[in-house]
Design a protein around this motif. Structure first.
Motif, PDB file in Angstrom:
ATOM      1  N   VAL A   1      -0.478  -4.776  -5.319  1.00 11.12           N
ATOM      2  CA  VAL A   1      -1.262  -5.922  -4.856  1.00 11.12           C
ATOM      3  C   VAL A   1      -2.401  -5.825  -4.215  1.00 11.12           C
ATOM      4  O   VAL A   1      -3.438  -6.484  -3.887  1.00 11.12           O
ATOM      5  N   THR A   2      -2.198  -4.857  -2.918  1.00 12.57           N
ATOM      6  CA  THR A   2      -3.360  -4.641  -2.044  1.00 12.57           C
ATOM      7  C   THR A   2      -4.770  -3.971  -2.786  1.00 12.57           C
ATOM      8  O   THR A   2      -5.524  -4.080  -2.073  1.00 12.57           O
TER       9      THR A   2
ATOM     10  N   ARG B   1       9.552  -1.623  -4.269  1.00 14.73           N
ATOM     11  CA  ARG B   1       9.132  -2.698  -3.474  1.00 14.73           C
ATOM     12  C   ARG B   1       7.853  -2.340  -2.884  1.00 14.73           C
ATOM     13  O   ARG B   1       6.754  -3.015  -2.703  1.00 14.73           O
ATOM     14  N   ILE B   2       7.508  -0.923  -2.241  1.00 20.04           N
ATOM     15  CA  ILE B   2       6.531  -0.472  -1.636  1.00 20.04           C
ATOM     16  C   ILE B   2       5.159  -0.216  -2.952  1.00 20.04           C
ATOM     17  O   ILE B   2       4.182  -0.654  -2.692  1.00 20.04           O
TER      18      ILE B   2
ATOM     19  N   PRO C   1     -12.525  -7.470  -5.628  1.00 19.27           N
ATOM     20  CA  PRO C   1     -11.310  -7.338  -6.619  1.00 19.27           C
ATOM     21  C   PRO C   1     -11.412  -8.091  -7.920  1.00 19.27           C
ATOM     22  O   PRO C   1     -10.635  -7.947  -8.477  1.00 19.27           O
ATOM     23  N   ALA C   2     -12.409  -9.030  -7.692  1.00 21.54           N
ATOM     24  CA  ALA C   2     -12.490  -9.909  -9.065  1.00 21.54           C
ATOM     25  C   ALA C   2     -12.522  -9.109 -10.539  1.00 21.54           C
ATOM     26  O   ALA C   2     -11.899  -9.280 -11.443  1.00 21.54           O
TER      27      ALA C   2
ATOM     28  N   ASN D   1       0.708  -6.473   4.192  1.00 18.89           N
ATOM     29  CA  ASN D   1       0.489  -7.892   3.960  1.00 18.89           C
ATOM     30  C   ASN D   1      -0.816  -8.281   4.574  1.00 18.89           C
ATOM     31  O   ASN D   1      -1.557  -9.193   3.853  1.00 18.89           O
ATOM     32  N   TRP D   2      -1.391  -7.534   5.424  1.00 14.46           N
ATOM     33  CA  TRP D   2      -3.078  -8.004   5.796  1.00 14.46           C
ATOM     34  C   TRP D   2      -3.694  -7.725   4.737  1.00 14.46           C
ATOM     35  O   TRP D   2      -4.807  -8.220   4.475  1.00 14.46           O
ATOM     36  N   GLN D   3      -3.699  -6.403   4.066  1.00 14.40           N
ATOM     37  CA  GLN D   3      -4.494  -5.943   3.013  1.00 14.40           C
ATOM     38  C   GLN D   3      -4.391  -6.978   1.916  1.00 14.40           C
ATOM     39  O   GLN D   3      -5.233  -7.215   1.087  1.00 14.40           O
TER      40      GLN D   3
END
Length: 312
Positions: free
Chosen positions: A77-78, A70-71, A172-173, A127-129
């Motif tokens: 994602v971040t 999970r981490i 990030p694009a 989540n913020w990242q």
């Protein structure tokens, strides 16, 4: 001779043998590694890119668990340059530091409470990242749509246009589109490759863009006109989101000010009456009152954040 002494001597000798064998295996491994590095250097091969990863043993063990997977998924994602093991070790060190500082400044009762808050803060940081990376990606969507429209108008295929956009755009694009082009190169369909971006960085704007590209690639049609119209719409939504964020900046600051006032009041009470927090948390009633107060501060923070969240 006493049998116990014989057993002890035998165990000691056996342990020494294992230590010697382990040292020999370690020395042989080091020598093989040094020889391999020397051969690679002599052949002119480039050195491996990227920084050296820390806590590799912890990372290997953590990846086998559900928590580690999970981490790792959240870190992917971040976009942070951290492994699951590195983040886990850093998180434990931060929680231990917060625990000790809270127990020293306030009272021993606040140590475990601060540790739990530290664990929540680590998850909130990820989540913020993710939200920050998604917001940056959304801001780049007008430029992405414009590049794709220009490339397709010039007669290039959609796969080639995605590759050009991956080279032109910054992170990030650029990073996400590079993943798409890599998957397209190994045989994945455009729908699957673009759908993974929508899953990693969920947003309405990205879903609309992905749907437009997939439908145009599947059924044909005027993709250039669709992308140009979508570019104008994305620019307008970008400006609208910026205005809403500016209007709600005071409300957001209030949400973060509420828990700061609670912590500041505890420090003020302890400064005016030294030892007050120790006496207050020394009884069950005092501990219950403190937990209720902290819970009310947390509820106030969540409610203000919920009320200030406007979906555009």
């Amino acid at each position: 001779m006493n049998p116990l002494i014989l057993i002890t001597l035998g165990a000691t000798l056996l342990a020494c043998v294992f230590v010697i064998l382990g040292l020999q295996a370690y020395a042989a491994g080091r020598a093989q590694r040094a020889a391999l590095i020397e051969r690679l250097s002599a052949s002119g091969m480039p050195e491996p890119l990227g920084r050296r990863r820390r806590f590799q043993g912890v990372d290997r063990r953590l990846r086998k668990t559900k928590l580690g997977r999970r981490i790792e998924l959240k870190l992917a994602v971040t976009g942070l340059d951290l492994t699951a093991g590195e983040f886990f070790v850093y998180m434990l060190a931060a929680v231990a530091g917060i625990w000790m500082i809270s127990a020293s400044f306030f009272a021993p009762f606040f140590g475990p409470v601060a540790g739990l808050i530290g664990l929540w803060a680590a998850n909130a940081f990820l989540n913020w990242q993710r939200a920050r990376r998604t917001e940056r990606f959304i801001n780049q969507l007008p430029d992405l749509a414009r590049i794709l429209a220009n490339a397709t108008q010039a007669g290039l295929a959609l796969r080639t246009a995605l590759g050009i956009a991956a080279e032109e755009l910054e992170a990030p694009a650029g990073e996400e589109l590079a993943r798409v082009t890599d998957r397209l190169a190994v045989g994945h369909s455009i729908e699957d490759a673009l759908g993974e971006i929508a899953e990693r960085l969920p947003s309405r704007e990205l879903v609309v863009l992905v749907s437009t590209l997939v439908l145009s690639n599947r059924a044909g049609g005027a993709i250039v006109d669709s992308l140009r119209n979508l570019t104008i719409t994305l620019e307008q939504r970008k400006e609208t989101r910026r205005e809403i964020r500016t209007q709600l900046s005071q409300v957001t600051a209030t949400a973060y000010l509420v828990p700061v006032l609670g912590i500041g009041s505890l420090l003020l009470v302890d400064a005016m009456m030294p030892g007050a927090l120790d006496r207050m948390t020394g009884s069950f009633i005092g501990q219950t009152a403190v937990l209720i107060a902290l819970g009310l501060f947390a509820v106030g923070f969540v409610f203000i954040r919920r009320l200030s969240r406007i979906d555009v």
